[in-house]
Design an enzyme around this catalytic site. Sequence first.
Site, PDB file in Angstrom:
ATOM      1  N   GLU A   1       0.849  -1.196   0.000  1.00 37.07           N
ATOM      2  CA  GLU A   1       0.000   0.000   0.000  1.00 37.07           C
ATOM      3  C   GLU A   1       0.888   1.251   0.000  1.00 37.07           C
ATOM      4  O   GLU A   1       1.952   1.247   0.663  1.00 37.07           O
ATOM      5  CB  GLU A   1      -0.867  -0.016   1.268  1.00 37.07           C
ATOM      6  CG  GLU A   1      -1.582   1.256   1.591  1.00 37.07           C
ATOM      7  CD  GLU A   1      -2.162   1.261   3.021  1.00 37.07           C
ATOM      8  OE1 GLU A   1      -1.557   0.637   3.914  1.00 37.07           O
ATOM      9  OE2 GLU A   1      -3.230   1.867   3.206  1.00 37.07           O
TER      10      GLU A   1
ATOM     11  N   LYS B   1      -9.322   2.506  -1.637  1.00 36.98           N
ATOM     12  CA  LYS B   1      -9.534   1.927  -0.304  1.00 36.98           C
ATOM     13  C   LYS B   1     -10.850   2.400   0.316  1.00 36.98           C
ATOM     14  O   LYS B   1     -11.136   3.604   0.365  1.00 36.98           O
ATOM     15  CB  LYS B   1      -8.368   2.319   0.606  1.00 36.98           C
ATOM     16  CG  LYS B   1      -8.402   1.677   1.999  1.00 36.98           C
ATOM     17  CD  LYS B   1      -7.132   2.035   2.736  1.00 36.98           C
ATOM     18  CE  LYS B   1      -7.043   1.376   4.110  1.00 36.98           C
ATOM     19  NZ  LYS B   1      -5.758   1.709   4.782  1.00 36.98           N
TER      20      LYS B   1
ATOM     21  N   CYS C   1      -4.976  -2.890   2.889  1.00 37.06           N
ATOM     22  CA  CYS C   1      -4.681  -2.796   4.308  1.00 37.06           C
ATOM     23  C   CYS C   1      -5.853  -3.103   5.241  1.00 37.06           C
ATOM     24  O   CYS C   1      -6.219  -4.250   5.401  1.00 37.06           O
ATOM     25  CB  CYS C   1      -4.045  -1.449   4.618  1.00 37.06           C
ATOM     26  SG  CYS C   1      -3.078  -1.540   6.109  1.00 37.06           S
TER      27      CYS C   1
HETATM   28  N1  ING Z   1      -3.247   0.288   8.832  1.00 39.06           N
HETATM   29  C1  ING Z   1      -3.671  -0.555   9.867  1.00 39.06           C
HETATM   30  C2  ING Z   1      -4.335  -1.838   9.397  1.00 39.06           C
HETATM   31  O1  ING Z   1      -5.541  -1.963   9.285  1.00 39.06           O
HETATM   32  C3  ING Z   1      -4.838  -0.817  11.993  1.00 39.06           C
HETATM   33  C4  ING Z   1      -4.517   0.154  10.891  1.00 39.06           C
HETATM   34  C5  ING Z   1      -3.842  -1.495  12.685  1.00 39.06           C
HETATM   35  C6  ING Z   1      -6.169  -1.039  12.324  1.00 39.06           C
HETATM   36  C7  ING Z   1      -4.173  -2.427  13.700  1.00 39.06           C
HETATM   37  C8  ING Z   1      -6.505  -1.945  13.347  1.00 39.06           C
HETATM   38  C9  ING Z   1      -5.527  -2.637  14.021  1.00 39.06           C
HETATM   39  O2  ING Z   1      -3.575  -2.766   9.202  1.00 39.06           O
HETATM   40  C10 ING Z   1      -3.851   0.714   7.676  1.00 39.06           C
HETATM   41  N2  ING Z   1      -3.145   1.538   6.867  1.00 39.06           N
HETATM   42  O3  ING Z   1      -4.996   0.385   7.372  1.00 39.06           O
END
Ligand code: ING
Length: 310
Positions: free
Chosen positions: A47, A127, A172
């Site tokens: 990403e 996204k 992601c």
């Molecule tokens: N990053 C993280 C992801 O979903 C996150 C944000 C991390 C959400 C851990 C919940 C728990 O992997 C992105 N960029 O979406």
Amino acid sequence: MTRFVTIAAAQMGPIARSESRGGVVKRLIDLMRRAKGMGADVVVYPEATLTAFFPHWFTEDEAEVDAWFEREMPGPHTMALFDEARRLGLGFHLGYCELDYASGRKRRFNTSILVNSNGEIIGKYRKIHLPGHSDHRPGTPFQNLEKRYFEVGDLGFGAWRAWGGVAGMMICNDRRWPESYRVLGLQGVEMIFCGYNTPVHHPAAPDHDRLGQFHNELSMQSGAYQNSAWVIGVAKAGVEEGVDMLAGSCIVAPTGEIVARCTGNGDELVVARCDLDLGQSYRETTFNFALHRRPEHYGMIVARTGSVAP
Ligand code: ING
């Protein structure tokens, strides 16, 4: 005749704020050349893989925000990547930050594309599940301001015929939501490409940190198995501008098994020869949607949350 596609997961290590797009593209091309040497038909990048993951810091300076985005794709810095793919005869998936004016106003998206071996863009995704927050939270070690810097994707989850099968994308945080896989699974997608920037530390829920890699793999293994598809998850990893990012890029089979996984947290390739017919026996039995799924009996509109029936 079994359909095989050799897929390379091209994990990226940290990208410094000061690193030029030209310097990053050189890293991407090096990984592409190594992937070709390992027999890859398609290379999957993370990403937002052209720059540091800027949602981790706050700015109100519009010009500074826009500088993290691409106004055209391919553009002056990325044309070299498209040219090299064409020269080597392989396709790729690329995550980047898209500035779009097609609607007459400036819109910003967290975007990924599929590019074929002729250097043609054959698919685009923006996204949908934007995690984090839109307000500045100075008390936390870093921000996640995707809701501030990006609009929610407006293209849905698409499917495209490519590399002898059907390919789809998510980005992601999408990989944590079963809907993302199911909407692709209902379109018969056989390979799902997903880049991620995932901090090891979750400021809003620090007790989740110890399970970060488990949740990463659980999400993709479940999505792969329950939708009879290959899932390729590719990280931007390592400590980037002070934020330690989860590595663990991996290739998951429709059986739910991880068949290849990166072991480091820098630029690293793992490659797998993927049998696109491996999911067929699951689609014909356990996950035969026509035979077993009964959405008309689920009691709610599956695409939206609704009140629990009294
Ligand atoms: N990053 C993280 C992801 O979903 C996150 C944000 C991390 C959400 C851990 C919940 C728990 O992997 C992105 N960029 O979406």
